[in-house]
Design an enzyme around this catalytic site. Structure first.
Site, PDB file in Angstrom:
ATOM      1  N   THR A   8       0.833  -1.201   0.000  1.00 40.58           N
ATOM      2  CA  THR A   8       0.000   0.000   0.000  1.00 40.58           C
ATOM      3  C   THR A   8       0.865   1.247   0.000  1.00 40.58           C
ATOM      4  OG1 THR A   8      -1.744   1.216   1.170  1.00 40.58           O
ATOM      5  CG2 THR A   8      -0.158   0.070   2.541  1.00 40.58           C
ATOM      6  N   LYS A  13      -3.416   3.316   6.289  1.00 40.69           N
ATOM      7  CA  LYS A  13      -3.618   1.857   6.355  1.00 40.69           C
ATOM      8  C   LYS A  13      -2.470   1.213   7.131  1.00 40.69           C
ATOM      9  CE  LYS A  13      -6.068   1.104   1.948  1.00 40.69           C
ATOM     10  NZ  LYS A  13      -5.964   0.425   0.663  1.00 40.69           N
ATOM     11  N   ASP A  67      -7.506  -3.804  -0.119  1.00 35.19           N
ATOM     12  CA  ASP A  67      -8.303  -2.936  -0.983  1.00 35.19           C
ATOM     13  C   ASP A  67      -9.620  -2.680  -0.272  1.00 35.19           C
ATOM     14  OD1 ASP A  67      -8.017  -1.582  -3.618  1.00 35.19           O
ATOM     15  OD2 ASP A  67     -10.052  -2.367  -3.802  1.00 35.19           O
ATOM     16  N   SER A  68      -9.925  -1.411  -0.117  1.00 35.27           N
ATOM     17  CA  SER A  68     -11.081  -1.088   0.715  1.00 35.27           C
ATOM     18  C   SER A  68     -11.892   0.034   0.099  1.00 35.27           C
ATOM     19  CB  SER A  68     -10.606  -0.725   2.125  1.00 35.27           C
ATOM     20  OG  SER A  68      -9.461   0.083   2.074  1.00 35.27           O
ATOM     21  N   GLY A 149     -10.048   9.350   5.162  1.00 29.88           N
ATOM     22  CA  GLY A 149     -11.033   9.053   4.115  1.00 29.88           C
ATOM     23  C   GLY A 149     -12.438   9.491   4.502  1.00 29.88           C
ATOM     24  N   LYS A 171     -11.706   2.530  16.814  1.00 28.66           N
ATOM     25  CA  LYS A 171     -11.806   2.211  15.376  1.00 28.66           C
ATOM     26  C   LYS A 171     -11.056   0.910  15.077  1.00 28.66           C
ATOM     27  CE  LYS A 171     -10.856   3.431  10.622  1.00 28.66           C
ATOM     28  NZ  LYS A 171     -10.246   4.265   9.592  1.00 28.66           N
ATOM     29  N   ARG A 177     -11.226  -3.025   8.592  1.00 29.46           N
ATOM     30  CA  ARG A 177      -9.815  -3.445   8.484  1.00 29.46           C
ATOM     31  C   ARG A 177      -9.480  -4.441   9.599  1.00 29.46           C
ATOM     32  NH1 ARG A 177      -8.476   1.108   7.170  1.00 29.46           N
ATOM     33  NH2 ARG A 177      -8.553   0.535   4.972  1.00 29.46           N
TER      34      ARG A 177
HETATM   35  P1  ITT Z   1      -3.519   1.763  -1.714  1.00 28.01           P
HETATM   36  O1  ITT Z   1      -4.290   1.346  -2.944  1.00 28.01           O
HETATM   37  O2  ITT Z   1      -2.119   2.207  -2.010  1.00 28.01           O
HETATM   38  O3  ITT Z   1      -3.569   0.721  -0.626  1.00 28.01           O
HETATM   39  P2  ITT Z   1      -5.658   3.702  -1.474  1.00 28.01           P
HETATM   40  O4  ITT Z   1      -6.010   4.766  -0.473  1.00 28.01           O
HETATM   41  O5  ITT Z   1      -5.665   4.087  -2.930  1.00 28.01           O
HETATM   42  O6  ITT Z   1      -4.237   3.059  -1.068  1.00 28.01           O
HETATM   43  P3  ITT Z   1      -7.833   1.894  -1.946  1.00 28.01           P
HETATM   44  O7  ITT Z   1      -7.613   1.820  -3.416  1.00 28.01           O
HETATM   45  O8  ITT Z   1      -8.109   0.630  -1.201  1.00 28.01           O
HETATM   46  O9  ITT Z   1      -6.565   2.485  -1.207  1.00 28.01           O
HETATM   47  O10 ITT Z   1      -8.956   2.983  -1.683  1.00 28.01           O
HETATM   48  C1  ITT Z   1      -9.521   3.015  -0.472  1.00 28.01           C
HETATM   49  C2  ITT Z   1     -10.249   4.331  -0.269  1.00 28.01           C
HETATM   50  O11 ITT Z   1     -11.434   4.037   0.479  1.00 28.01           O
HETATM   51  C3  ITT Z   1      -9.416   5.248   0.586  1.00 28.01           C
HETATM   52  O12 ITT Z   1      -8.627   6.140  -0.170  1.00 28.01           O
HETATM   53  C4  ITT Z   1     -10.487   5.964   1.416  1.00 28.01           C
HETATM   54  O13 ITT Z   1     -11.038   7.038   0.678  1.00 28.01           O
HETATM   55  C5  ITT Z   1     -11.553   4.887   1.565  1.00 28.01           C
HETATM   56  N1  ITT Z   1     -11.302   4.128   2.818  1.00 28.01           N
HETATM   57  C6  ITT Z   1     -10.708   2.917   2.940  1.00 28.01           C
HETATM   58  N2  ITT Z   1     -10.605   2.559   4.219  1.00 28.01           N
HETATM   59  C7  ITT Z   1     -11.127   3.562   4.928  1.00 28.01           C
HETATM   60  C8  ITT Z   1     -11.290   3.791   6.296  1.00 28.01           C
HETATM   61  O14 ITT Z   1     -10.844   2.951   7.219  1.00 28.01           O
HETATM   62  N3  ITT Z   1     -11.890   4.931   6.676  1.00 28.01           N
HETATM   63  C9  ITT Z   1     -12.334   5.816   5.766  1.00 28.01           C
HETATM   64  N4  ITT Z   1     -12.197   5.695   4.457  1.00 28.01           N
HETATM   65  C10 ITT Z   1     -11.593   4.562   4.028  1.00 28.01           C
END
Ligand code: ITT
Length: 192
Positions: A8, A13, A67-68, A149, A171, A177
């Site tokens: 990541t 994260k 991936d979230s 986020g 959290k 997560r």
């Molecule tokens: P990586 O792909 O490098 O891991 P990313 O931020 O681009 O980082 P994702 O593609 O998984 O990761 O997108 C996840 C998005 O979803 C993240 O940027 C947040 O906007 C949201 N998100 C994920 N987990 C969250 C959380 O615990 N709390 C709030 N928003 C979250």
């Protein structure tokens, strides 16, 4: 000691995963800073696998990807896979969601966070997968300073607070997560 590379580039994260992991024998390492593979999968799991495999190609180590995203029922699951790309900045992403839910009454503002984790070996072969979720509602304005986020607009019904109003400890106890990582850590303890 078991060394695992986190696939990541999101520092939040990494921070949360390190806080959730209480096992001193499992140590997570960061991948290089500009890690940014193209996430063109059709599911969270496919995108996690793309990231994990790319990290394995670079490092030749065990790699874990997360991936979230936020899935809102009234928006047919959006922003979903596009959570990180729904608008240019985190504040704009939140504003877009608030605007799109403008006319939707509270009881129909149901949503969940999803977290799909995939662990691969040094060759990119899948070792284990886990998915974690947390269910709640979307608020009509952002509240709280913690997390990242979409946390300021995600209401956790049990506490009647947004995720960003909860402490980091709370959290990391209840999040999507944590719900993916805890069984993943158990699998790692028992199998690696
Ligand atoms: P990586 O792909 O490098 O891991 P990313 O931020 O681009 O980082 P994702 O593609 O998984 O990761 O997108 C996840 C998005 O979803 C993240 O940027 C947040 O906007 C949201 N998100 C994920 N987990 C969250 C959380 O615990 N709390 C709030 N928003 C979250």
């Amino acid at each position: 000691m078991i060394k695992i590379i986190l696939a990541t580039s999101n520092p939040h994260k990494l921070e949360e995963i390190n806080a959730i992991n209480k096992n001193k024998n499992i140590v997570f390492y960061v991948i290089k800073e500009d890690f940014n593979p193209v996430e063109n999968g059709k599911t969270f799991e496919e995108n996690a696998l793309i990231k994990a495999r790319e990290a394995a190609k670079i490092t030749g180590e065990y790699c874990l990807a997360d991936d979230s995203g936020l899935c809102i029922d009234a928006l047919e699951g959006a922003p979903g896979l596009f959570s990180a790309r729904y608008a240019p900045t985190p504040a704009e992403r939140i504003n877009r969601v608030i605007k799109e839910l403008n006319a939707v009454p509270y009881e129909y503002r149901t949503a969940h966070f999803n977290c799909s984790m995939v662990l691969v070996d040094k060759n990119g072969e899948i070792l284990h997968k886990e998915t974690g979720k947390i269910f709640g509602y979307i608020d009509d304005s952002p509240k709280g300073q913690n997390g990242f986020g979409y946390d300021p607009i995600f209401i956790v019904p049990e506490y009647e607070k947004t995720m960003a109003e909860l402490s980091e400890e709370k959290k990391n106890e209840i999040s999507h997560r944590a719900n993916a990582l805890n069984p993943m850590l158990k699998w790692i303890e028992e199998n690696l």
